[in-house]
Design an enzyme around this catalytic site. Structure first.
Site, PDB file in Angstrom:
ATOM      1  N   THR A 139      26.962   6.842  -2.415  1.00 39.19           N
ATOM      2  CA  THR A 139      26.750   6.822  -1.118  1.00 39.19           C
ATOM      3  C   THR A 139      27.828   6.155  -0.224  1.00 39.19           C
ATOM      4  OG1 THR A 139      24.337   7.098  -1.409  1.00 39.19           O
ATOM      5  CG2 THR A 139      25.121   5.932   0.453  1.00 39.19           C
ATOM      6  N   SER A 192      26.564   9.901  -8.286  1.00 35.44           N
ATOM      7  CA  SER A 192      26.296   9.082  -9.740  1.00 35.44           C
ATOM      8  C   SER A 192      25.095   9.891 -10.636  1.00 35.44           C
ATOM      9  CB  SER A 192      25.820   7.722  -9.613  1.00 35.44           C
ATOM     10  OG  SER A 192      24.774   7.305  -9.164  1.00 35.44           O
ATOM     11  N   THR A 194      24.605   4.532  -6.702  1.00 36.04           N
ATOM     12  CA  THR A 194      23.610   3.505  -6.974  1.00 36.04           C
ATOM     13  C   THR A 194      22.447   3.890  -8.116  1.00 36.04           C
ATOM     14  OG1 THR A 194      21.965   3.796  -5.068  1.00 36.04           O
ATOM     15  CG2 THR A 194      23.514   2.064  -5.042  1.00 36.04           C
ATOM     16  N   ASP A 195      22.315   5.204  -7.951  1.00 37.24           N
ATOM     17  CA  ASP A 195      21.291   5.983  -8.809  1.00 37.24           C
ATOM     18  C   ASP A 195      21.449   5.620 -10.119  1.00 37.24           C
ATOM     19  OD1 ASP A 195      20.137   6.601  -6.531  1.00 37.24           O
ATOM     20  OD2 ASP A 195      20.762   8.741  -6.616  1.00 37.24           O
TER      21      ASP A 195
HETATM   22  N1  ASP Z   1      22.694   9.396  -5.182  1.00 33.43           N
HETATM   23  C1  ASP Z   1      23.678   8.350  -4.618  1.00 33.43           C
HETATM   24  C2  ASP Z   1      24.490   8.266  -5.880  1.00 33.43           C
HETATM   25  O1  ASP Z   1      23.979   7.547  -7.025  1.00 33.43           O
HETATM   26  C3  ASP Z   1      22.723   6.977  -4.185  1.00 33.43           C
HETATM   27  C4  ASP Z   1      23.573   6.041  -4.153  1.00 33.43           C
HETATM   28  O2  ASP Z   1      24.854   5.734  -4.315  1.00 33.43           O
HETATM   29  O3  ASP Z   1      22.959   5.118  -3.334  1.00 33.43           O
HETATM   30  O4  ASP Z   1      25.491   8.470  -6.149  1.00 33.43           O
END
Ligand code: ASP
Length: 330
Positions: free
Chosen positions: A14, A55, A86-87
C-alpha cells in the site's frame, strides 16, 4: 555530523500504491520520491526496487530474494529499510530473520495503511521511524510501525485498517518514538554472536492448522499423504487438543513418519505450555514440539526454514528448544 548511509529496498505494498481501475496497485519507487526528498535532509539514501507486489502475492521465493538482496547489497551502508505491504510483512520479517543469522546491521521493515500518495498517509511517519532505527546502529531484523519498533520475529498484524496495525507479541518493543526521539530498549535487542550468514533455503511443505472443536482427525493422514514435512497446530488455550474420540491417532502417525509437529496456541498473548493439562501432556508423549510463546508467523517460518536447511526431526526439536533471534522465551 556525517549523514548515515541508508539503503531503501522497495517491494510494493500500500505504501507505494496508487488507485487503479480495480483497486490500489503498487508502483515502483518513484511514488515515494516526494517523501524521500525530505528524508534526504537527514540521510544519504540509495533506493533499489526489488519487486513491486501487493504482499498477498509474496511467497517464500520472494523472501529469499529479499534476504539475498539485503545480504549482498549491505556493504557500505549503515542500515537497510525494506518497504513492504503490511498484510504479510510479519511473515517476511520473520523468515528473513532466520535466513540472515547474526546480521551485522539494522534491517527495518515498514509499510503503511494509507498510500503515501494520500495526504493523510501514515507512510511518512512509518518511514521516518524505520529510517531512524536503521540509522541507530543496532543490528537485527526489525519492523517499524506507528512510532514503535519491534523484532521482526515478534511482529503480528493485529488490525486490518487501523494505523496501530502491528504489535510486538509476548516481547518488549525494541524502540519507541517519544519526545526524546527514538528511545531504544537495549534489553530487547538481539545479540549477534558470529559473522553474518545467508542461509536462505526454505521448505514450503509446512501446513498451519487452526484447531476447531470436532475437527476430523483424518486431516492429519491427508497432510502426511500430501507430503507435508511439518505441521504447526494452533491449539486451544495453553495448548490443549481433543485427546478423546481417537483425536490423536493421526498426529501419532505423522510424528512416526518423521513429520515435525509444533504446537502453539490460538490465543494471541502468552505462552502455550503442554505440561499443565492432560490434554496437552498427551501430545507431548506423542513427540510434538512445544511452540511456547512464538507467534504463528514465527513458528511457521522457523519450521519452514529448519526443514529447508535439511535438518532431521530430532535436530528440529533441538532447534525449537533454542532462541535464535528473540523469537521464543525459554
Ligand atoms: N494489500 C496490501 C499489501 O499487503 C496492504 C498493505 O500494504 O497495507 O500489500
Amino acid at each position: 555530523m556525517d549523514k548515515k548511509n541508508i539503503l531503501l529496498l522497495t517491494t510494493g505494498g500500500t505504501i507505494a500504491s496508487v488507485p487503479g481501475g480495480d483497486g490500489l496497485v503498487p508502483q515502483r519507487s518513484q511514488v515515494m520520491e516526494r517523501e524521500l526528498e525530505q528524508l534526504r535532509t537527514y540521510y544519504d539514501i540509495t533506493v533499489r526496487d526489488v519487486m513491486c507486489l501487493d504482499s498477498s502475492n509474496i511467497r517464500p521465493e520472494e523472501w529469499q530474494l529479499i534476504a539475498r538482496r539485503i545480504f549482498e547489497d549491505r556493504d557500505g551502508f549503515d542500515g537497510i529499510v525494506v518497504s513492504h505491504g503490511t498484510d504479510t510483512m510479519a511473515y517476511t520479517a520473520s523468515a528473513v530473520t532466520y535466513m540472515l543469522p547474526d546480521i551485522d546491521l539494522p534491517v527495518v521493515f515498514t509499510g503503511s495503511q494509507l498510500p503515501l500518495a494520500d495526504m493523510l498517509s501514515d507512510g511518512p511517519d512509518n518511514l521516518r521511524t524505520a529510517f531512524a532505527m536503521a540509522a541507530a546502529g543496532h543490528p537485527g531484523v526489525f519492523l517499524a510501525f506507528d512510532r514503535k519498533v519491534m523484532l521482526g520475529c515478534r511482529a503480528v498484524k493485529v488490525r486490518a485498517s487501523g494505523f496501530s496495525a502491528f504489535e510486538s507479541v509476548n516481547a518488549r518493543y525494541a524502540a519507541r518514538v517519544s519526545n526524546r526521539g527514538l528511545v531504544v530498549d537495549t534489553q530487547a535487542l538481539p545479540q549477534p554472536r558470529k559473522p553474518a550468514r545467508l542461509l536462505d533455503a526454505i521448505s514450503q511443505n509446512v501446513f498451519l492448522l487452526k484447531l476447531t472443536p470436532g475437527l476430523n482427525p483424518a486431516i492429519f493422514d491427508m497432510l502426511g499423504a500430501m507430503g507435508y514435512k511439518g505441521i504447526v497446530i494452533e491449539a486451544f488455550g495453553l495448548g490443549g487438543m481433543n485427546v478423546l474420540h481417537r483425536g490423536l491417532r493421526g498426529i501419532r502417525r505423522c510424528v512416526e513418519d518423521g513429520v515435525s509437529v509444533v504446537v502453539t496456541t490460538q490465543c494471541l498473548y502468552d505462552s502455550a505450555d503442554l505440561e499443565v493439562y492432560q490434554v496437552g501432556s498427551k501430545l507431548l508423549e506423542l513427540g510434538v514440539i512445544q511452540g511456547r510463546d512464538m507467534t504463528t508467523e514465527a513458528a511457521m517460518t522457523k519450521l519452514m526454514w529448519a526443514i529447508g536447511q535439511g535438518l532431521e526431526p530430532e535436530e528440529i526439536r533441538e532447534l525449537f528448544a533454542r532462541n535464535l533471534a528473540g523469537e521464543i522465551t525459554l
